[in-house]
Design an enzyme around this catalytic site. Structure first.
Site, mmCIF file in Angstrom:
data_model
loop_
_atom_site.group_PDB
_atom_site.id
_atom_site.type_symbol
_atom_site.label_atom_id
_atom_site.label_comp_id
_atom_site.label_asym_id
_atom_site.label_seq_id
_atom_site.Cartn_x
_atom_site.Cartn_y
_atom_site.Cartn_z
ATOM 1 N N TYR A 108 18.737 6.686 5.968
ATOM 2 C CA TYR A 108 18.261 8.143 6.249
ATOM 3 C C TYR A 108 19.660 8.977 6.772
ATOM 4 O O TYR A 108 20.124 8.260 7.842
ATOM 5 C CB TYR A 108 17.172 8.122 7.142
ATOM 6 C CG TYR A 108 15.762 7.591 6.513
ATOM 7 C CD1 TYR A 108 14.761 8.217 5.541
ATOM 8 C CD2 TYR A 108 15.356 6.202 6.623
ATOM 9 C CE1 TYR A 108 13.939 7.929 5.239
ATOM 10 C CE2 TYR A 108 14.216 5.640 6.303
ATOM 11 C CZ TYR A 108 13.447 6.526 5.247
ATOM 12 O OH TYR A 108 12.318 6.366 4.890
ATOM 13 N N GLY A 235 -5.974 -4.131 -2.774
ATOM 14 C CA GLY A 235 -6.868 -2.997 -2.779
ATOM 15 C C GLY A 235 -7.198 -2.278 -1.514
ATOM 16 O O GLY A 235 -5.928 -1.931 -0.862
ATOM 17 N N GLY A 262 1.745 4.520 -0.858
ATOM 18 C CA GLY A 262 0.629 4.998 0.220
ATOM 19 C C GLY A 262 0.651 6.490 0.072
ATOM 20 O O GLY A 262 -0.701 6.976 0.386
ATOM 21 N N ASP A 263 1.589 7.320 -0.255
ATOM 22 C CA ASP A 263 1.305 8.581 -0.565
ATOM 23 C C ASP A 263 0.526 9.062 -1.645
ATOM 24 O O ASP A 263 -0.513 9.824 -1.734
ATOM 25 C CB ASP A 263 2.845 9.354 -0.563
ATOM 26 C CG ASP A 263 3.703 9.172 0.613
ATOM 27 O OD1 ASP A 263 3.113 9.011 1.885
ATOM 28 O OD2 ASP A 263 4.889 8.925 0.336
#
Length: 314
Positions: A108, A235, A262-263
């Site tokens: 980043y 799951g 996850g998004d």
């Protein structure tokens, strides 16, 4: 009450450069340009499913910022509350390519970015309350002290107005001065949410509890209306206080890139709940979209359209 928007979110968008070939980032010579950002991934996914989505942020008035703004507008997202600042710069992210299904290397370049300089004055309360739902993550809250304040204020405003609020801890330990401060701050934000979506390891760190059942109970006892624990390939487990259950994961042929899964999961759950579906159906949709996300290289390429969602039966 009629609402102008279905969902709003605050967050940093970064220009993403993905390596064209596997190997260490420093050896990569070719890159593909894409968008990145936890909140913007969710905004894009929800918009593709037909929701009216608003995104608030700051970008630098540079080529990267103009690219990101055009991409978000192209997805049909309301960017009327995105500020392009001439004296600030847009964040940049590099991502490597892997072939074994592991998490890719990510680098980043976001310190001091335009988004990290958002202030409480950037919150337009009327615009915010024009939405049915607010989605927040722990990433935006971690990039600066003022962004934490913006996150907390927006969540409090929406709950006070009777709107629903979802929160994905999305832990980034490198952005926090210590694990203890991260735990305290993230749990403070979680206390302001109706729906909380931690991963299992995140929940274990944040609550000091071991099992999905114990983690979910921890947040339910603090006031959450629903907690969904993401379990990766296994799951998810959900607990609404009145209903609990496990939902199996969706098998995938191969894992290409885990970033953004996850998004995608959040997109599925939020969209389903805004449509009035049951929590089990919502988690099933989240698991399906998350499984699509890991089978493609970019953060948003796997997010489905409404037609693709309906064809898959979700």
């Amino acid at each position: 009450m009629s609402h102008t928007l279905d969902v709003v979110t605050f967050g940093e968008a970064m220009m993403l450069l993905v390596a064209d070939q596997p190997g260490p980032l420093e050896q990569a010579r070719g890159f593909s340009k894409r968008t990145a950002g936890a909140e913007t991934n969710v905004a894009i996914g929800l918009s593709r499913l037909g929701n009216k989505v608003g995104w608030a942020s700051r970008l630098g008035d540079d080529s990267m910022g103009r690219y990101l703004l055009a991409e978000m507008q192209g997805e049909g997202i309301d960017c009327s509350h995105v500020v392009s600042a001439a004296t600030q710069r847009t964040g940049l992210q590099f991502k490597g390519r892997v072939t074994d299904g592991s998490d890719p290397p990510v680098e980043y370049h976001r310190k001091g970015s335009a988004a990290s300089q958002m202030q409480l004055s950037d919150i337009d309360e009327d615009w915010l309350r024009s939405a049915r739902h607010l989605h927040g993550t722990g990433v935006f809250a971690a990039i600066s002290a003022n962004c934490f304040e913006v996150s907390q204020r927006a969540m409090n405003l929406m709950r006070t107005a009777g709107r629903t609020v979802s929160f994905d801890p999305n832990l980034r330990p490198v952005l926090w001065p210590s694990t203890e401060e991260m735990r305290t701050r993230i749990n403070t934000l979680a206390d302001g949410a109706d729906w909380i979506f931690p991963g299992l390891s995140e929940g274990q760190l944040l609550t000091r509890r071991d099992t999905p059942e114990e983690i979910a109970r921890y947040y339910c006892e603090r006031g959450a209306k629903a907690v969904v624990i993401k379990l990766g390939a296994d799951g998810a487990y959900y607990d609404t206080g009145d209903e609990q259950g496990y939902v199996p994961g969706c098998p995938v042929a191969s894992v290409v890139d885990t970033v953004g899964a996850g998004d995608g999961f959040a997109v599925g759950v939020i969209s389903a709940k805004l449509e009035g579906l049951s929590w089990r159906k919502a988690v099933e949709r989240g698991s399906w979209i998350g499984s699509r996300a890991v089978q493609v290289l970019g953060d948003t390429e796997g997010l489905p359209t409404r037609q693709e969602l309906e064809q898959a039966g979700y």
